[in-house]
Write a protein that holds these residues in place. Structure first.
Motif, PDB file in Angstrom:
ATOM      1  N   ALA A  72       1.202   6.815  -2.206  1.00  0.00           N
ATOM      2  CA  ALA A  72       0.914   8.132  -2.098  1.00  0.00           C
ATOM      3  C   ALA A  72       0.703   9.036  -3.206  1.00  0.00           C
ATOM      4  CB  ALA A  72       1.863   8.577  -1.204  1.00  0.00           C
ATOM      5  N   ARG A  73       1.425   8.527  -4.271  1.00  0.00           N
ATOM      6  CA  ARG A  73       0.991   9.313  -5.555  1.00  0.00           C
ATOM      7  C   ARG A  73      -0.162   9.425  -6.030  1.00  0.00           C
ATOM      8  NH1 ARG A  73       6.387  11.238  -7.046  1.00  0.00           N
ATOM      9  NH2 ARG A  73       5.438  11.803  -8.943  1.00  0.00           N
ATOM     10  N   ASP A  74      -0.343  10.522  -6.576  1.00  0.00           N
ATOM     11  CA  ASP A  74      -1.797  10.727  -7.290  1.00  0.00           C
ATOM     12  C   ASP A  74      -1.736  10.425  -8.878  1.00  0.00           C
ATOM     13  OD1 ASP A  74      -0.913  13.161  -7.938  1.00  0.00           O
ATOM     14  OD2 ASP A  74      -2.103  14.200  -6.815  1.00  0.00           O
ATOM     15  N   ASP A  75      -0.426  10.168  -9.373  1.00  0.00           N
ATOM     16  CA  ASP A  75      -0.479   9.737 -10.772  1.00  0.00           C
ATOM     17  C   ASP A  75      -0.354   8.448 -11.072  1.00  0.00           C
ATOM     18  OD1 ASP A  75       2.165   9.313  -9.495  1.00  0.00           O
ATOM     19  OD2 ASP A  75       3.167  10.518 -11.075  1.00  0.00           O
ATOM     20  N   ILE A  76      -0.926   7.557 -10.197  1.00  0.00           N
ATOM     21  CA  ILE A  76      -0.900   6.034 -10.576  1.00  0.00           C
ATOM     22  C   ILE A  76      -2.266   5.550 -10.343  1.00  0.00           C
ATOM     23  CG2 ILE A  76      -0.081   3.815  -9.537  1.00  0.00           C
ATOM     24  CD1 ILE A  76       2.311   5.267  -8.654  1.00  0.00           C
ATOM     25  N   ASP A  77      -2.833   4.876 -11.521  1.00  0.00           N
ATOM     26  CA  ASP A  77      -4.204   4.433 -11.627  1.00  0.00           C
ATOM     27  C   ASP A  77      -4.153   2.849 -11.017  1.00  0.00           C
ATOM     28  OD1 ASP A  77      -5.196   6.748 -12.928  1.00  0.00           O
ATOM     29  OD2 ASP A  77      -4.047   5.956 -14.538  1.00  0.00           O
ATOM     30  N   VAL A  78      -3.463   1.942 -11.404  1.00  0.00           N
ATOM     31  CA  VAL A  78      -3.245   0.561 -11.081  1.00  0.00           C
ATOM     32  C   VAL A  78      -1.895   0.334 -10.689  1.00  0.00           C
ATOM     33  CG1 VAL A  78      -3.329  -1.626 -12.544  1.00  0.00           C
ATOM     34  CG2 VAL A  78      -4.940   0.096 -13.061  1.00  0.00           C
ATOM     35  N   VAL A  79      -1.947  -0.722  -9.613  1.00  0.00           N
ATOM     36  CA  VAL A  79      -0.709  -1.246  -9.362  1.00  0.00           C
ATOM     37  C   VAL A  79      -0.592  -2.925  -9.341  1.00  0.00           C
ATOM     38  CG1 VAL A  79       0.485  -1.710  -6.998  1.00  0.00           C
ATOM     39  CG2 VAL A  79      -0.498   0.659  -7.396  1.00  0.00           C
ATOM     40  N   TYR A  80       0.300  -3.316  -9.930  1.00  0.00           N
ATOM     41  CA  TYR A  80       0.602  -4.657  -9.973  1.00  0.00           C
ATOM     42  C   TYR A  80       1.659  -4.961  -8.928  1.00  0.00           C
ATOM     43  CZ  TYR A  80       2.805  -8.905 -11.962  1.00  0.00           C
ATOM     44  OH  TYR A  80       3.482 -10.100 -11.904  1.00  0.00           O
ATOM     45  N   ALA A  81       0.883  -5.946  -8.025  1.00  0.00           N
ATOM     46  CA  ALA A  81       2.127  -6.381  -7.074  1.00  0.00           C
ATOM     47  C   ALA A  81       2.726  -7.699  -7.052  1.00  0.00           C
ATOM     48  CB  ALA A  81       1.282  -6.095  -5.566  1.00  0.00           C
ATOM     49  N   ALA A  82       3.901  -7.659  -7.266  1.00  0.00           N
ATOM     50  CA  ALA A  82       4.544  -9.223  -7.436  1.00  0.00           C
ATOM     51  C   ALA A  82       5.751  -9.336  -6.298  1.00  0.00           C
ATOM     52  CB  ALA A  82       5.146  -9.184  -8.890  1.00  0.00           C
ATOM     53  N   VAL A  83       5.348  -9.519  -4.869  1.00  0.00           N
ATOM     54  CA  VAL A  83       6.263  -9.929  -4.117  1.00  0.00           C
ATOM     55  C   VAL A  83       5.875 -11.214  -3.412  1.00  0.00           C
ATOM     56  CG1 VAL A  83       6.177  -7.240  -3.488  1.00  0.00           C
ATOM     57  CG2 VAL A  83       4.323  -8.545  -2.623  1.00  0.00           C
ATOM     58  N   PRO A  84       6.820 -11.431  -2.464  1.00  0.00           N
ATOM     59  CA  PRO A  84       6.792 -12.887  -1.749  1.00  0.00           C
ATOM     60  C   PRO A  84       5.411 -12.890  -0.938  1.00  0.00           C
ATOM     61  CG  PRO A  84       8.799 -11.882  -1.447  1.00  0.00           C
ATOM     62  CD  PRO A  84       8.200 -11.056  -2.239  1.00  0.00           C
ATOM     63  N   HIS A  85       4.870 -14.305  -0.908  1.00  0.00           N
ATOM     64  CA  HIS A  85       3.593 -14.395  -0.452  1.00  0.00           C
ATOM     65  C   HIS A  85       3.039 -13.897   0.987  1.00  0.00           C
ATOM     66  CE1 HIS A  85       3.828 -18.177  -3.282  1.00  0.00           C
ATOM     67  NE2 HIS A  85       3.905 -16.921  -3.880  1.00  0.00           N
ATOM     68  N   HIS A  86       4.213 -13.783   1.840  1.00  0.00           N
ATOM     69  CA  HIS A  86       3.769 -13.325   3.355  1.00  0.00           C
ATOM     70  C   HIS A  86       3.468 -11.945   3.226  1.00  0.00           C
ATOM     71  CE1 HIS A  86       8.050 -12.346   2.720  1.00  0.00           C
ATOM     72  NE2 HIS A  86       8.124 -11.588   3.857  1.00  0.00           N
ATOM     73  N   LEU A  87       3.948 -11.307   2.210  1.00  0.00           N
ATOM     74  CA  LEU A  87       3.698  -9.927   2.006  1.00  0.00           C
ATOM     75  C   LEU A  87       2.361  -9.283   1.430  1.00  0.00           C
ATOM     76  CD1 LEU A  87       7.235  -8.549   1.354  1.00  0.00           C
ATOM     77  CD2 LEU A  87       6.048  -8.418   3.369  1.00  0.00           C
ATOM     78  N   HIS A  88       1.847 -10.487   0.525  1.00  0.00           N
ATOM     79  CA  HIS A  88       0.607 -10.281  -0.080  1.00  0.00           C
ATOM     80  C   HIS A  88      -0.586  -9.240   0.495  1.00  0.00           C
ATOM     81  CE1 HIS A  88       1.169 -13.443  -3.797  1.00  0.00           C
ATOM     82  NE2 HIS A  88       2.003 -12.776  -3.342  1.00  0.00           N
ATOM     83  N   GLU A  89      -0.837 -10.045   1.701  1.00  0.00           N
ATOM     84  CA  GLU A  89      -2.024  -9.305   2.419  1.00  0.00           C
ATOM     85  C   GLU A  89      -1.931  -7.745   2.866  1.00  0.00           C
ATOM     86  OE1 GLU A  89      -3.499 -11.519   5.935  1.00  0.00           O
ATOM     87  OE2 GLU A  89      -5.044  -9.789   6.067  1.00  0.00           O
ATOM     88  N   GLU A  90      -0.829  -7.546   3.375  1.00  0.00           N
ATOM     89  CA  GLU A  90      -0.441  -6.301   3.904  1.00  0.00           C
ATOM     90  C   GLU A  90      -0.256  -5.324   2.426  1.00  0.00           C
ATOM     91  OE1 GLU A  90       3.454  -5.703   5.670  1.00  0.00           O
ATOM     92  OE2 GLU A  90       3.264  -3.534   5.710  1.00  0.00           O
ATOM     93  N   ILE A  91       0.212  -5.719   1.497  1.00  0.00           N
ATOM     94  CA  ILE A  91       0.761  -4.694   0.416  1.00  0.00           C
ATOM     95  C   ILE A  91      -0.606  -4.628  -0.362  1.00  0.00           C
ATOM     96  CG2 ILE A  91       1.907  -4.502  -1.619  1.00  0.00           C
ATOM     97  CD1 ILE A  91       4.490  -5.367  -0.242  1.00  0.00           C
TER      98      ILE A  91
END
Ligand SMILES: NC(=O)c1ccc[n+]([C@@H]2O[C@H](COP(=O)([O-])OP(=O)(O)OC[C@H]3O[C@@H](n4cnc5c(N)ncnc54)[C@H](O)[C@@H]3O)[C@@H](O)[C@H]2O)c1
Length: 376
Positions: A72-91
């Motif tokens: 929800a923050r507007d001070d972020i341009d790029v997100v790196y997501a490194a979570v377990p595989h069952h969460l990839h799609e949702e996140i």
């Protein structure tokens, strides 16, 4: 002249890889004349103890346990997501729909259908998305890749790509999410190690047209870390015997992903044999590049490569690169490509490439269960 504003990065999942990313970004100044500045500004993890570790990174202003709060923050341009595989799609979908660009971890969704949905949403929303795969940024792999791409190998006889681990040989090693299908995915070790293995051949255009897979589950239970045992139901070792058209010839291409390979600690192997020349590179000898040539006699020649990384750094040319270095190089490739400044350098894995990997793993599952060769 004012320097460009840094790209503001958020991390979702501050475990093993989230902290490696923080370390790569924290020494961004090691890159020389690099066109993009980068700053880690926010981290999300469910574990407060892990968030505490990120407090030592001075640029991090936001530490949260809800990924939606971070997005929800507007001070972020790029997100790196490194979570377990069952969460990839949702996140990953949440990241894209929040209007952020995404640096995704492999395998890019728990299965083929998830990977396609993420790829399609990114395309629809026009977001810049790439997938983590750091080994191509080793100088030895760069050299092997350009020689393989040069067409100077003659007719290709065979290709072998492998990524091998050994710590699972210890039956007392406690279970974790990577050893359980509901978190890691039905594809097991192929999801965990496979993008590393097939990324370079796919980038060379060597796409399998058929696969015969041998999949093994070796230890079926492991200590649960709480005094009991838990089911360990993922594929541990996978050997995929593929055929790929190379210069119009059906060519044997072997892809090996193994968690139980004696003595191998993160050993990444790429070997291409041709009638005129050949290349062989393994992280077992991280600075050594082997090439085969043929004149009156036949030769395997080896040379030590120094710190010839794709993006120049302050590190001396005779020093040897390691895992943290290639991770930083991969981040540099991501941010350079996002800024339109990659030029002819090797880019990170694309969503289409990640989907192509999943197509191979899905065919491998069908091959193993039917004990047959499956066409792709
Ligand atoms: N590129 C590589 O070389 C490499 C190496 C290892 C793992 N990976 C990949 O990176 C990803 C993460 O693996 P890892 O080894 O870092 O795992 P890990 O278990 O060390 O870290 C995952 C983190 O995600 C956090 N998490 C779980 N659910 C969350 C949620 N809903 N919101 C926020 N955080 C949450 C966990 O608390 C944990 O800290 C996987 O996709 C894996 O395949 C890549």
């Amino acid at each position: 002249m004012t320097s460009p504003a840094p790209v503001r990065i958020g991390i979702i999942g501050g475990g093993l890889m989230g902290r490696e990313a923080a370390s790569a970004l924290a020494r961004w100044f090691a890159l020389v004349d690099f066109p993009v500045k980068a700053e880690l500004v926010a981290v999300c993890d469910l574990q407060p103890g892990l968030l505490d570790w990120f407090r030592q990174v001075p640029t991090v202003k936001t530490l949260v346990t809800s990924h939606r709060e971070l997005l929800a923050r507007d001070d972020i341009d790029v997100v790196y997501a490194a979570v377990p595989h069952h969460l990839h799609e949702e996140i990953y979908l949440d990241v894209l729909r929040a209007g952020k660009d995404l640096f995704a971890e492999k395998p890019f969704g728990i299965d083929l259908a998830a990977a396609r949905r993420i790829r399609d949403e990114a395309k629809k929303l026009g977001r810049f998305v790439r997938v983590s795969s750091e080994f191509p940024f080793l100088p030895g792999v760069q050299r092997a890749w350009s020689l393989a791409a040069s067409g100077s190998l003659g007719r290709i006889l065979e290709v072998r790509c492998a990524f091998l681990h050994s710590s699972d040989l210890d039956p007392t090693k406690p279970i974790n999410w990577k050893r359980q299908s509901k978190f890691c995915g039905e594809i097991g070790v192929m999801g965990d190690l496979g993008l590393h293995v097939a990324h370079v051949p796919l980038r060379l255009g060597w796409k399998p047209t058929s696969v015969y897979a041998q999949l093994q589950k070796i230890y079926t239970t492991r200590p649960d870390g709480k005094g009991g045992t838990a089911a360990c139901d993922t594929w541990d070792n996978a050997s995929l015997h593929c055929s790929a058209p190379i210069a119009g010839h059906a060519t044997p291409l072997t892809l090996e992903m193994k968690r139980l390979a004696p003595t191998e600690t993160n050993t990444w192997i790429f070997e291409v044999l041709g009638t005129d020349r050949g290349v062989r590179y393994s992280t077992k000898e991280p600075k050594t590049f082997w090439s085969f040539r043929r004149d009156k006699e036949q030769w395997w020649e080896k040379t030590d490569l120094g710190f010839g990384t794709p993006f120049k750094t302050i590190t001396g040319g005779i020093f040897e690169p390691g895992f943290p270095d290639i991770l930083q190089q991969m981040w540099a490739a991501y941010l350079a490509e996002r800024a339109g400044a990659l030029g002819d350098k090797f880019g990170c894995a694309t969503p289409d490439e990640a989907v192509a990997h999943h197509e191979i793993w899905a065919a491998a599952l069908a091959s193993h269960s039917g004990q047959k060769v499956v066409s792709l």
